[in-house]
Design a protein around this motif. Structure first.
Motif, PDB file in Angstrom:
ATOM      1  N   ASN A   1       0.829  -1.202   0.000  1.00  0.00           N
ATOM      2  CA  ASN A   1       0.000   0.000   0.000  1.00  0.00           C
ATOM      3  C   ASN A   1       0.865   1.255   0.000  1.00  0.00           C
ATOM      4  OD1 ASN A   1      -3.018  -0.752   0.321  1.00  0.00           O
ATOM      5  ND2 ASN A   1      -1.897  -2.185   1.622  1.00  0.00           N
TER       6      ASN A   1
ATOM      7  N   LEU B   1       4.075   2.468   1.769  1.00  0.00           N
ATOM      8  CA  LEU B   1       3.854   3.044   3.095  1.00  0.00           C
ATOM      9  C   LEU B   1       5.091   2.952   3.983  1.00  0.00           C
ATOM     10  CD1 LEU B   1       1.489   4.315   4.639  1.00  0.00           C
ATOM     11  CD2 LEU B   1       0.674   2.021   5.140  1.00  0.00           C
TER      12      LEU B   1
ATOM     13  N   ALA C   1       7.620   8.544   9.084  1.00  0.00           N
ATOM     14  CA  ALA C   1       6.807   8.406  10.294  1.00  0.00           C
ATOM     15  C   ALA C   1       6.319   6.972  10.453  1.00  0.00           C
ATOM     16  CB  ALA C   1       5.616   9.361  10.239  1.00  0.00           C
ATOM     17  N   VAL C   2       5.916   6.377   9.349  1.00  0.00           N
ATOM     18  CA  VAL C   2       5.472   4.982   9.395  1.00  0.00           C
ATOM     19  C   VAL C   2       6.644   4.080   9.743  1.00  0.00           C
ATOM     20  CG1 VAL C   2       4.563   3.087   7.987  1.00  0.00           C
ATOM     21  CG2 VAL C   2       3.589   5.396   7.770  1.00  0.00           C
TER      22      VAL C   2
ATOM     23  N   VAL D   1       7.271   3.653  13.362  1.00  0.00           N
ATOM     24  CA  VAL D   1       6.404   2.677  14.047  1.00  0.00           C
ATOM     25  C   VAL D   1       6.878   1.253  13.734  1.00  0.00           C
ATOM     26  CG1 VAL D   1       4.043   1.790  14.229  1.00  0.00           C
ATOM     27  CG2 VAL D   1       4.440   4.238  13.935  1.00  0.00           C
TER      28      VAL D   1
ATOM     29  N   GLY E   1      -1.153  -2.703  19.029  1.00  0.00           N
ATOM     30  CA  GLY E   1      -2.185  -1.674  18.888  1.00  0.00           C
ATOM     31  C   GLY E   1      -1.765  -0.600  17.897  1.00  0.00           C
ATOM     32  N   ARG E   2      -0.474  -0.263  17.912  1.00  0.00           N
ATOM     33  CA  ARG E   2       0.007   0.789  17.005  1.00  0.00           C
ATOM     34  C   ARG E   2       0.012   0.316  15.549  1.00  0.00           C
ATOM     35  NH1 ARG E   2       5.548   3.268  18.775  1.00  0.00           N
ATOM     36  NH2 ARG E   2       4.993   4.905  17.306  1.00  0.00           N
TER      37      ARG E   2
ATOM     38  N   MET F   1      -1.780  -2.059  14.265  1.00  0.00           N
ATOM     39  CA  MET F   1      -3.170  -2.284  13.840  1.00  0.00           C
ATOM     40  C   MET F   1      -3.784  -0.967  13.389  1.00  0.00           C
ATOM     41  SD  MET F   1      -5.872  -4.312  16.170  1.00  0.00           S
ATOM     42  CE  MET F   1      -7.591  -4.493  15.700  1.00  0.00           C
ATOM     43  N   ASN F   2      -3.526   0.062  14.151  1.00  0.00           N
ATOM     44  CA  ASN F   2      -4.025   1.392  13.805  1.00  0.00           C
ATOM     45  C   ASN F   2      -3.390   1.904  12.507  1.00  0.00           C
ATOM     46  OD1 ASN F   2      -3.402   4.661  14.863  1.00  0.00           O
ATOM     47  ND2 ASN F   2      -5.428   3.932  14.300  1.00  0.00           N
ATOM     48  N   LEU F   3      -2.125   1.569  12.323  1.00  0.00           N
ATOM     49  CA  LEU F   3      -1.424   1.989  11.112  1.00  0.00           C
ATOM     50  C   LEU F   3      -2.078   1.418   9.857  1.00  0.00           C
ATOM     51  CD1 LEU F   3       1.221   3.515  10.342  1.00  0.00           C
ATOM     52  CD2 LEU F   3       2.384   1.312  10.434  1.00  0.00           C
TER      53      LEU F   3
ATOM     54  N   GLU G   1      -5.131   1.075   9.397  1.00  0.00           N
ATOM     55  CA  GLU G   1      -6.462   1.683   9.270  1.00  0.00           C
ATOM     56  C   GLU G   1      -7.538   0.590   9.239  1.00  0.00           C
ATOM     57  OE1 GLU G   1      -6.211   4.856   6.309  1.00  0.00           O
ATOM     58  OE2 GLU G   1      -5.257   6.042   7.874  1.00  0.00           O
ATOM     59  N   SER G   2      -8.523   0.710   8.378  1.00  0.00           N
ATOM     60  CA  SER G   2      -9.644  -0.235   8.462  1.00  0.00           C
ATOM     61  C   SER G   2      -9.184  -1.678   8.251  1.00  0.00           C
ATOM     62  CB  SER G   2     -10.723   0.128   7.441  1.00  0.00           C
ATOM     63  OG  SER G   2     -10.278  -0.103   6.129  1.00  0.00           O
ATOM     64  N   PHE G   3      -8.082  -1.847   7.523  1.00  0.00           N
ATOM     65  CA  PHE G   3      -7.593  -3.210   7.274  1.00  0.00           C
ATOM     66  C   PHE G   3      -7.023  -3.842   8.546  1.00  0.00           C
ATOM     67  CE2 PHE G   3      -7.497  -0.751   3.394  1.00  0.00           C
ATOM     68  CZ  PHE G   3      -8.233  -1.562   2.544  1.00  0.00           C
ATOM     69  N   GLY G   4      -6.652  -3.008   9.496  1.00  0.00           N
ATOM     70  CA  GLY G   4      -6.179  -3.539  10.772  1.00  0.00           C
ATOM     71  C   GLY G   4      -7.274  -4.239  11.540  1.00  0.00           C
ATOM     72  N   ALA G   5      -8.511  -3.811  11.308  1.00  0.00           N
ATOM     73  CA  ALA G   5      -9.649  -4.430  12.002  1.00  0.00           C
ATOM     74  C   ALA G   5     -10.318  -5.499  11.140  1.00  0.00           C
ATOM     75  CB  ALA G   5     -10.669  -3.351  12.363  1.00  0.00           C
TER      76      ALA G   5
END
Lengths: 433, 422
Positions: free
Chosen positions: B299, B306, B311-312, B315, B371-372, B374-376, B378-382
């Protein structure tokens, strides 16, 4: 729905939370008492009563059943309680409650709904954001209202609103907005617009939504347009519902837009400020989801802390210095988050003081608040789970659902690392981030 | 291309057996588990998808016999000084696919440690139970029944409570124990286990550790009743339920180690449980690394992958650094559990406290890092299709079991600061 036209701020001591509705828990956490109108408090009371009856009492039996629990509750909230009519002009069948101060109503309503089910509040937040963007006083779009208000104001059917916002994409060369790929392209056609998009990821309810709001790249212009796409538009195909962490009320699925043709009036705005205004209201809704989840989690923890005994010391859970301190920290998070979310409502309610909801400063503040609230909610609910050990993840105790829901909202909100670039752009004048 | 094998491990601790079995397990998870794991959540009651791969690993490959002495058909790992390090590798490989399966697998051996491992081998019980595990190609599961309704995980707190809160009783009647009581939450219950070790008291309310008894109970015996599996946030392969014992009779010699020693060696169960938990977490982290690497390579953001955004990348670096640190910590914890000659016995308060410290530190870091990322995403983390959210749900449970964080903190503080009233 209460009569918002005859409302005025009331003294805090007479407010909803002090009247005994939830006097012993939610009223503990501060909110701007002078700013909530009587009608806001009455609405919150009605919503609390409704969600308790329609959701909370049925939760153990129906769990996260969409058809039997969540869908009927959504109909009750949006249609029977009239939440989907709230902003639209009265002459078009709406409630006409569209002054900026409605931000407090939105906040108070959504935190009540989220207490019972974060996913339902998440869906309602989409509806409120769209209503605010189209029918908010000060930037009311009459033509768009005339076209779309009847959909929301006709009695009977709920309207599920979803957005098609920029995301990470596998394309390196497509159009972007602040670095992320615009998922839908729009081409000007003789009768209006023609839309294309493949495997488009909606913010919610791809399997069910009645109306998608797409922030589109306009071909050949390098500009954007916000275009409303009816769920039954020809050329719109929904993929299978996919499984996700939480938010059972949002049955999501990727969608394809294969040459969807729409009348020109479906483009409801083009300016970036209008888009940011929609997002600012959307972020208020998501922050309210986080606060509602926290308030519900607090109640679960309260019961746990009142009744469990730590055998080693003989202490009631809340009386143990270690667990009591952590419980105190959790309460602090809830209190601060709720104040912050209501502060955002205050900013949206007072455009003359803070600027329009679509200006860069308010948009950035909204983004900061929603990230802070959801991150803090995530943190606090993690801590509650730790205090409750295995009961924290057993479905029977209900807490884990809020944990999953909040994390899902946080994921759908977007990457925090990249939101920080928005903060830096505004506060430090960074230009290339 | 770099892979999970490029993360560090203390190579000097590794053993040929552990590595060989680790390779077998890696191949097994790739073929038998990873392709099916996304449907495990819905399979939490029936285990239609979960049982077949276990049949292959435990029964057909025979790994369920690994602890028993060689002359009884086992592989003799209980006599080795590398049990924990080998187990760490196995647990990590399974958890990379599914930490619920890793837990269910680990608990097959958990109670058997009490009778199969030096220096407290109970030869008679080994002879009694070895055929159950070595004479079949079907999977055989054990469980360790500890937690009780009234005291939660407090009964694991032997050092302070000395068994005084245990309500499950074992009363001697002739040459038998008669067991009555109620246990909650053991892994491999809900109808899965064939053999359980039950933590009992021979004198309710007593603070004499001689009265703590760990007694083996075959699950088919009259008077043993199990509920169906609880519904949880994740870890579908780890079935948990209630067990009721109503006048369950077993021979007196089914007691694991004997008066005093049951309580003493119970500490070993705690240490190994904490060590194993770290392996479950590092296994999960390794798979999340693979997934996040794929996601951030595929992505784009501002026209570049990414992962190429500074910044990415920050993480991602933190995530890799967390794996590096936790993996070394976990292997060190395993080594500590293995080498009594260097670190003291693994049932000592010192090793128990250190293993608890390692685990809760690892859990906090794991969840923060996951958690970080997963948030990175975005919706695909969930999105279950990316597997990260499943690992996130599962690993939270690893943090919360064995008494959860606060109990661990107290035990660590008691040992390191010599607190006397906690």
């Amino acid at each position: 729905m209460p009569d918002f036209q005859a409302c005025h701020p009331i003294a805090g001591s007479e407010g909803f939370y002090e009247k005994g509705y939830r006097m012993n828990d939610l009223g503990l956490f501060p909110y701007p008492r002078g700013r909530l109108q009587k009608a806001d408090l009455d609405l919150a009371a009605e919503l609390q009563s409704l969600v308790d009856k329609e959701i909370v009492e049925k939760r153990l039996e129906l769990k996260e059943d969409y058809e039997r629990l969540l869908k009927p509750a959504f109909v009750r909230l949006m249609v029977e309680m009239g939440l989907q009519k709230m902003f639209w002009p009265e002459d078009l069948g709406g409630e006409g409650h569209n002054e900026p101060g409605v931000a407090f109503t939105v906040m108070a309503a959504l935190e009540q709904i989220a207490c019972a089910d974060v996913g339902l509040a998440f869906l309602a937040a989409h509806s409120f954001a769209l209503q605010a963007a189209l029918a908010g006083n000060g930037n009311l779009k009459r033509e768009a209202c005339e076209r779309f208000a009847p959909l929301f104001c006709a009695d009977g059917a709920p309207v599920i609103v979803s957005f098609l916002l920029p995301v990470f994409t596998e394309e390196e060369s497509g159009a972007t907005w602040r670095g992320k790929g615009l998922q839908v392209t729009a081409r000007a056609a003789p009768a209006g617009w023609k839309l294309h998009g493949k495997c488009v990821r909606p913010t919610c309810s791809g399997a069910d939504a009645d109306l998608f709001g797409a922030w589109c790249a306009v071909e050949g212009e390098g500009q954007q347009a916000f275009i409303l796409v009816p769920g039954d538009a020809r050329g719109l195909a929904r993929g299978p519902e996919f499984r996700k962490t939480g938010l059972a009320a949002s049955r999501n699925a990727d969608i394809d837009l294969a040459g969807v043709e729409l009348a020109a009036a479906h483009c409801v705005f083009r300016e970036e400020q209008e888009y940011r205004r929609l997002l600012s209201w959307y972020y208020l809704g998501l922050a309210a989801c986080g606060v509602g989840a926290l308030l519900a989690s607090y109640r679960i923890l309260k019961e746990w802390g009142d009744n469990r005994v730590i055998k080693a010391t003989g202490n009631i859970f809340k009386e143990n210095p270690l667990t009591g301190a952590l419980m105190g920290e959790i309460a602090k998070e809830i209190a601060v988050d709720r104040l912050l979310a209501y502060d955002l409502a205050e900013m949206l309610a007072e455009p003359d003081t803070y600027g329009d909801a679509g200006c860069e400063g308010v948009f950035t503040a909204a983004l900061i608040v929603v990230h802070h609230v959801l991150s803090s909610a995530d943190y606090a609910i993690h801590r509650i789970m730790e205090l409750m050990a295995s009961a924290g993840y057993a479905k029977e105790w209900q807490l884990e659902r809020y944990w999953r829901d909040v994390k899902t909202v946080q994921c759908y909100l977007g990457a925090y690392e990249l939101a920080k670039h928005d903060f830096a752009r505004w506060f430090y004048g960074a230009r290339t981030l | 291309m770099r892979s999970i094998d490029d993360f560090s491990r203390p190579l000097e601790y590794l053993t040929p057996l552990g590595e060989q079995v680790g390779e077998i397990i890696r191949e097994w998870v790739e073929k038998e588990v990873i392709p099916y794991r996304r449907d495990f959540d819905e399979d939490y009651l029936e285990h239609r998808l979960i049982l077949p791969p276990f049949r292959k690993l435990l029964g057909e490959y025979g790994i369920q016999r690994i602890l028993f002495p060689e002359d009884l058909g086992g592989w003799g790992l209980g006599h080795s000084d590398y049990l924990s390090v080998a187990a760490f590798r196995m647990f990590e490989e399974i958890a990379r696919a599914d930490s619920g399966m890793a837990v269910a697998f680990g608990v097959v051996f958990w109670p058997l440690v009490l009778i199969c491992c030096e220096p407290h081998v109970n030869r008679r019980l080994c002879e009694e139970f070895a055929p159950m595990f070595t004479g079949t190609r079907e999977p055989v599961f054990s469980c360790m029944a500890m937690t009780e309704p009234q005291g939660g995980s407090d009964i694991e707190n032997v050092e302070i409570l000395k068994g005084s809160t245990i309500r499950t009783t074992a009363v001697q009647d002739g040459d038998e124990w008669v067991i009555n009581g109620h246990k909650l939450w053991p892994t491999n219950t809900g109808g899965v286990a064939d053999l359980m070790a039950v933590v009992c008291t021979t004198d309710p309310g007593s603070r004499d550790v001689n009265d703590i008894a760990i007694i083996f109970v075959p699950c088919h015996l009259p008077g043993v009743t199990q509920s169906s599996a609880y519904e949880k946030a994740g870890m579908a392969a780890d079935k948990n339920g209630d067990i009721w014992f109503e006048n369950v009779r077993v021979p007196l010699w089914y007691r694991a180690c004997g008066p005093g020693d049951d309580a003493r060696f119970y500490g070993e169960v705690v240490s190994l449980g904490n060590m194993g938990s770290i392996a479950f977490m590092t296994g999960v982290m390794l798979n999340v690394y693979e997934k996040v690497r794929e996601f951030t390579s595929r992505n784009t953001y501002r026209g570049l992958p990414l992962k190429e955004n500074d910044a990415v990348a920050g993480v991602l670096a933190d995530f890799a650094a967390t794996i590096e640190a936790l993996r070394i910590l976990g292997y060190q914890c395993a080594r500590m559990c293995d080498r009594h000659d260097l670190y003291g016995p693994r049932w000592s308060p010192e090793v128990m406290a250190k293993a608890r410290a390692h685990r809760y530190f690892a859990a906090d870091r794991t969840l923060e890092a996951m958690g970080r990322v997963m948030n990175l995403m975005e919706s695909f983390g969930a999105d279950r299709e990316w597997d990260v959210e499943k690992h996130w749900r599962d690993v939270k449970m690893v943090q919360l079991w064995l008494g959860g964080k606060q109990l661990s903190q107290m035990e660590v503080a008691r040992w390191f600061y010599e607190c006397e009233t906690l």
